[in-house]
Design an enzyme around this catalytic site. Structure first.
Site, mmCIF file in Angstrom:
data_model
loop_
_atom_site.group_PDB
_atom_site.id
_atom_site.type_symbol
_atom_site.label_atom_id
_atom_site.label_comp_id
_atom_site.label_asym_id
_atom_site.label_seq_id
_atom_site.Cartn_x
_atom_site.Cartn_y
_atom_site.Cartn_z
ATOM 1 N N GLY A 103 55.898 44.974 30.158
ATOM 2 C CA GLY A 103 54.661 45.086 29.389
ATOM 3 C C GLY A 103 53.896 43.775 29.391
ATOM 4 N N ASP A 324 61.572 40.428 18.832
ATOM 5 C CA ASP A 324 62.500 40.676 19.935
ATOM 6 C C ASP A 324 63.954 40.438 19.536
ATOM 7 O OD1 ASP A 324 60.565 41.435 21.747
ATOM 8 O OD2 ASP A 324 60.255 39.410 22.507
ATOM 9 N N LYS A 351 58.519 49.458 21.841
ATOM 10 C CA LYS A 351 58.985 48.478 22.822
ATOM 11 C C LYS A 351 59.513 49.234 24.058
ATOM 12 C CE LYS A 351 58.330 44.391 20.890
ATOM 13 N NZ LYS A 351 57.670 43.279 21.612
ATOM 14 N N ARG A 355 63.367 51.054 19.500
ATOM 15 C CA ARG A 355 64.531 50.207 19.203
ATOM 16 C C ARG A 355 65.120 50.490 17.826
ATOM 17 N NH1 ARG A 355 62.488 44.646 22.275
ATOM 18 N NH2 ARG A 355 63.300 45.279 24.309
#
Length: 438
Positions: A103, A324, A351, A355
């Site tokens: 991305g 992240d 993401k 997630r």
């Protein structure tokens, strides 16, 4: 050199419980910085020499795209990459720009190529075609770019041409959106300004300055003048703190852990992770620190506090700053004393995978109790997890997060789709075996 990265065959890894976590390691070059250096080197005049370039697949997707745009890329020896730039004039690519799983490549490169008078089609793997791209299209369209998406997703076709400056307020905290606007603003007519309510990682600002661009910050507002030329640089990419996060969390799991991380990127806009590690019960000692091209690089030693693994509440701006790293923090949360609550992290659902859903699925498989929210999770502490079949969902951060959780489980875990780790950290399982004492 081919710009296409062949995905590895699906693999499983067995991770056995450990009794301690000790040793010294240098993690691969920072993925975020490698992307930005590769793009700006490909745009600049002259040959940039980049040492400790990321070994992850994503930044190599970026290198492949830069080659397709007319830059010359020479890889090796080791983690060195030489990029001879297109001197500000990209060519019409002979084929689609393949962004792979990245991305970062698709969103940031869109801003760099939009001012060029060609048609660019950007494609990616199945996971990338599920990720939202409207957030990039809106500001670039306001600058005059014509961008076609399919229901807000890739493939993305950019009909390039002259752009005009805008004054833009980012609706969501996103370093990728900020970067796309800055890269377009570098080539637009006038002075482009950008404001962000939640300050995101500033690697793009440092990288632009390193390559010779002038930009100014006044409070929350960044400004960049169009028409600037960039010159090649020699640079060493700092170690990736997002990759280090897995080992930092592993060091929290055992009372006698002793971990040394060399040449680690310690950029203040990324160092919120170190604050959270401290909050959870980590003792961090900075052994050395220096600065290169605006980026802070240091060597740190990490041990666990005598009080053990505590808990944390993570929400608001902090969730955005360590987005992240949240999966691995959630994966070790059951082992904490007080539990971990994560909120305001809805971005995790868009993401490389959802997630939040995958963390929940795998915590459940290991026997954990938790509450799942639309924007996060509440995970009580003082839980003992058992071995399980772990589904990575082909997401590198999920595969690695649950490999760390497995170190304290009562029996071995089998991680399916373990090859996904190579997206950001191909050496992960090798290093994990070296540092885990059994």
């Amino acid at each position: 050199m081919s710009s296409t990265i062949t995905p590895p065959a699906s693999t499983t890894r067995v991770v056995r419980p450990a009794r301690s976590f000790q040793g010294s390691v240098t993690v691969p070059g920072d993925k975020s910085i490698s992307h930005r250096y590769a793009m700006l080197a490909g745009f600049a005049e002259g040959t940039s020499r980049l040492a400790n370039f990321s070994t992850g697949a994503d930044p190599h997707s970026t290198l492949g795209c830069m080659e397709a745009l007319g830059a010359k890329v020479v890889k090796g020896p080791g983690t060195q990459v030489e990029v001879t730039g297109a001197a500000g004039v990209f060519q019409q690519p002979q084929k689609d720009l393949d962004c792979g799983n990245s991305g970062s490549t698709m969103r940031m490169l869109a801003g760099l190529i939009a001012p060029h008078p060609h048609t660019f089609t950007m494609i990616g793997d199945h996971s990338l075609t599920m990720r939202p791209m409207e957030r990039i299209r809106k500001p670039l369209a306001a600058m005059g770019a014509k961008i076609d998406l399919v229901d807000g997703h890739a493939p993305m076709t950019i009909h390039g041409g002259p752009l005009k400056a805008i004054d833009f307020e980012t609706p969501i905290p996103s370093a990728q959106v900020k970067t796309a606007v800055l890269f377009a603003g570098l080539q637009a007519d006038g002075i482009t300004s950008l404001s962000e309510a939640v300050r995101t990682r500033d690697h793009s600002e440092h990288a632009l300055k390193a390559f010779g661009a002038k930009l100014t910050r006044t409070g929350e507002k960044l400004s960049i003048a169009g028409g600037q030329k960039l010159k090649a640089i020699d640079a060493t990419v700092p170690g990736d703190i997002s990759s280090a996060a897995f080992f930092l969390c592993a060091a929290l799991l055992f009372p006698d852990s002793n971990l040394v991380l060399d040449s680690l990127g310690m950029n203040p806009t990324r160092a919120a992770l170190l604050d959270v590690i401290t909050m959870l019960g980590g003792k961090i000692k900075v052994l050395m620190v220096e600065e290169h091209h605006g980026e802070t690089i240091g060597t740190i030693q990490v041990n666990r506090d005598d009080a053990g693994l505590k808990g944390a509440e993570i929400s608001g701006a902090l969730s955005a700053q360590i987005i992240d790293e949240l999966p691995v923090i959630a994966a070790i949360a059951p082992y904490t004393r007080d539990g971990v609550t994560i909120r305001d992290a809805k971005e995790l659902r868009v993401k490389e995978s959802d997630r939040i859903a995958l963390v929940a699925k795998n915590l459940k498989a290991m026997g954990a109790e938790f509450t799942e929210y639309e924007d996060g999770l509440a995970i009580p502490g003082n839980q003992q997890l058992h071995g399980a079949e772990i589904d990575s969902g082909s997401d590198h951060r999920i595969a690695m997060a649950f490999a760390i959780a497995a170190l304290r489980a009562s029996s071995e875990n089998v991680i399916h789709g373990a090859e996904a780790a190579a997206i950001s950290f191909p050496e992960f399982f090798t290093f994990l075996d070296e540092l885990s004492k059994r």
